[in-house]
Design a protein around this motif. Structure first.
Motif, PDB file in Angstrom:
ATOM      1  N   VAL A  79       0.751  -1.235   0.161  1.00 17.27           N
ATOM      2  CA  VAL A  79      -0.059   0.072  -0.082  1.00 17.27           C
ATOM      3  C   VAL A  79       0.933   1.264   0.051  1.00 17.27           C
ATOM      4  O   VAL A  79       0.570   2.402  -0.315  1.00 17.27           O
ATOM      5  CB  VAL A  79      -0.891   0.197   1.281  1.00 17.27           C
ATOM      6  N   LEU A  80       2.220   0.989   0.437  1.00 19.04           N
ATOM      7  CA  LEU A  80       3.117   2.229   0.477  1.00 19.04           C
ATOM      8  C   LEU A  80       3.784   2.299  -0.991  1.00 19.04           C
ATOM      9  O   LEU A  80       4.626   3.386  -0.911  1.00 19.04           O
ATOM     10  CB  LEU A  80       4.079   2.180   1.501  1.00 19.04           C
ATOM     11  N   HIS A  81       3.855   1.511  -1.740  1.00 15.77           N
ATOM     12  CA  HIS A  81       4.641   1.470  -3.024  1.00 15.77           C
ATOM     13  C   HIS A  81       4.385   2.659  -3.886  1.00 15.77           C
ATOM     14  O   HIS A  81       5.475   3.239  -4.214  1.00 15.77           O
ATOM     15  CB  HIS A  81       4.321   0.084  -3.884  1.00 15.77           C
ATOM     16  N   LYS A  82       3.072   3.086  -4.286  1.00 20.69           N
ATOM     17  CA  LYS A  82       3.027   4.215  -5.116  1.00 20.69           C
ATOM     18  C   LYS A  82       3.792   5.417  -4.392  1.00 20.69           C
ATOM     19  O   LYS A  82       4.525   5.856  -5.367  1.00 20.69           O
ATOM     20  CB  LYS A  82       1.538   4.519  -5.432  1.00 20.69           C
ATOM     21  N   ASP A  83       3.545   6.011  -3.387  1.00 14.84           N
ATOM     22  CA  ASP A  83       4.086   7.109  -2.988  1.00 14.84           C
ATOM     23  C   ASP A  83       5.418   7.121  -2.944  1.00 14.84           C
ATOM     24  O   ASP A  83       6.337   8.034  -3.496  1.00 14.84           O
ATOM     25  CB  ASP A  83       3.569   7.686  -1.411  1.00 14.84           C
ATOM     26  N   LEU A  84       6.091   5.842  -2.197  1.00 14.17           N
ATOM     27  CA  LEU A  84       7.472   5.834  -2.491  1.00 14.17           C
ATOM     28  C   LEU A  84       8.212   5.670  -3.849  1.00 14.17           C
ATOM     29  O   LEU A  84       9.419   6.156  -4.189  1.00 14.17           O
ATOM     30  CB  LEU A  84       7.978   4.400  -1.348  1.00 14.17           C
ATOM     31  N   CYS A  85       7.563   4.916  -4.781  1.00 13.97           N
ATOM     32  CA  CYS A  85       8.029   4.883  -6.138  1.00 13.97           C
ATOM     33  C   CYS A  85       7.975   6.372  -6.795  1.00 13.97           C
ATOM     34  O   CYS A  85       9.091   6.512  -7.423  1.00 13.97           O
ATOM     35  CB  CYS A  85       7.201   3.746  -6.948  1.00 13.97           C
ATOM     36  N   LEU A  86       6.974   6.905  -6.646  1.00 16.81           N
ATOM     37  CA  LEU A  86       6.959   8.299  -7.295  1.00 16.81           C
ATOM     38  C   LEU A  86       8.215   9.374  -6.736  1.00 16.81           C
ATOM     39  O   LEU A  86       8.685  10.122  -7.523  1.00 16.81           O
ATOM     40  CB  LEU A  86       5.690   9.051  -6.908  1.00 16.81           C
ATOM     41  N   ALA A  87       8.472   9.151  -5.261  1.00 12.74           N
ATOM     42  CA  ALA A  87       9.482  10.040  -4.959  1.00 12.74           C
ATOM     43  C   ALA A  87      10.767   9.482  -5.190  1.00 12.74           C
ATOM     44  O   ALA A  87      11.789  10.302  -5.538  1.00 12.74           O
ATOM     45  CB  ALA A  87       9.402   9.700  -3.293  1.00 12.74           C
TER      46      ALA A  87
END
Length: 329
Positions: A79-87
């Motif tokens: 569930v944390l992947h999107k934000d961390l990937c975009l960062a």
């Protein structure tokens, strides 16, 4: 992208599975260096020999900004992947992300689109692809002739998860947690995309994350594929039955052996060595970075697996109705 002679890596997520990555990075991969780790309690350090010199962070943005970190590895709840990937993509740092790529097809598309636009390499860690049993199975594919049917089974023991484990998968269960390996494997073995999906779950997320799933897939070329995924009390199973016009292959990646039977019912069986799939995944990620070639398992591959999973959930919510791919985001 300029590639340093020894790639500096930052790992976000040092739980049980993340620690496997840490051990391999420190002990088994001399051409890269683990520079930083981010975990919830950095003051605890890490009980891995050689990790004493690794910088510890408590906030992912600090690790991503570290100038010694050239590439990022995510081993956190998806569930944390999107934000961390975009960062990471915004910082123009390549990313290796543990499967599933995302908890929803929409998020997976956003991640892949951002990486493509920025020209930042993105790899999905579908580690089962690197299992020696799967590799031997692929090497034997010509022996069965034209593929007619594929049956994949994965049953894994129920584990004592934390209270918020289901939240980490967007309140989705076994299909997304480990069944996504099989959804990816269908594309790898058949070399075709999925056209239609039907799925039945024993429980419907998000109210109740499923513990078992029965999936029927049909590829664009008309190959019928059956998938069973389940959490069980005991008795792990990892099995593929691959049927073709000239024979059949049965692969067991839990017990590491393969049996081939030809059209005249003559059989032979051979063992397969133990696999270090996380280590191979890391080596392949680093090789692609160093050689500046395409990732062996792309972000798009991860997105396709999540798309199939999404179609399964939509089918189950509608009592097993047939869902046609590609999906609309």
């Amino acid at each position: 992208m300029t590639v340093p002679s020894k790639i500096g890596l930052g790992l976000i997520g040092a739980g049980r599975h993340g620690t496997r990555y840490v051990r391999h990075l420190i002990q088994d991969i001399p051409h890269a260096r683990l520079r930083a780790i981010c975990r919830q309690h950095p003051e605890q350090g890490l009980d891995v020999p050689g990790s004493e010199a690794v910088r510890m962070y408590g906030r992912p943005e600090e690790l991503i900004a570290d100038p010694l970190v050239d590439a990022i590895i995510l081993v956190v709840p998806p569930v944390l992947h999107k934000d961390l990937c975009l960062a990471a993509v915004s910082a123009r740092k390549p990313v290796l992300i543990e499967k599933p790529l995302a908890t929803s097809y929409r998020d997976a598309c956003v991640m892949v689109d951002a990486a493509v636009r920025a020209g930042v390499p993105l790899m999905t860690a579908h580690t089962l692809r690197f299992d020696e049993t799967i590799q031997s199975l692929l090497a034997s594919r010509s022996r069965i002739g034209k593929t007619q049917n594929l049956v994949l089974t994965s049953r894994i023991e129920t584990k004592g998860h934390s209270v918020d484990h289901a939240e980490g998968y967007g309140r989705r269960g076994a299909l997304l947690e480990f069944g996504v390996h099989l959804l990816d494997l269908v594309r790898v073995l058949t070399r075709e995309e999925i056209h239609t999906v039907q799925c039945v779950l024993n429980q419907i997320p998000p109210a109740h994350p499923e513990t078992s799933a029965m999936v029927q897939l049909r590829t664009t070329g008309g190959i019928h594929c059956s998938i069973e995924v389940a959490r069980v009390a005991a008795g792990r199973v990892g099995r593929a039955e691959w049927i073709g016009s000239d024979g059949r292959l049965i692969a067991d990646w839990t017990n590491r052996h393969i049996r081939y039977t030809d059209s005249a019912s003559r059989s032979e069986e051979w063992p397969v060595p133990q696999s270090l799939t996380v280590l191979t995944t890391l080596r392949e990620f680093l090789r692609a970075l160093q050689q500046q070639t395409s990732m062996p398992i792309t972000g798009e591959d991860g997105c396709r697996a999540v798309e199939i999973a999404e179609a399964c959930y939509r089918s189950a919510e509608a009592d097993g109705v047939t869902v046609t791919l590609p999906l609309k985001v």
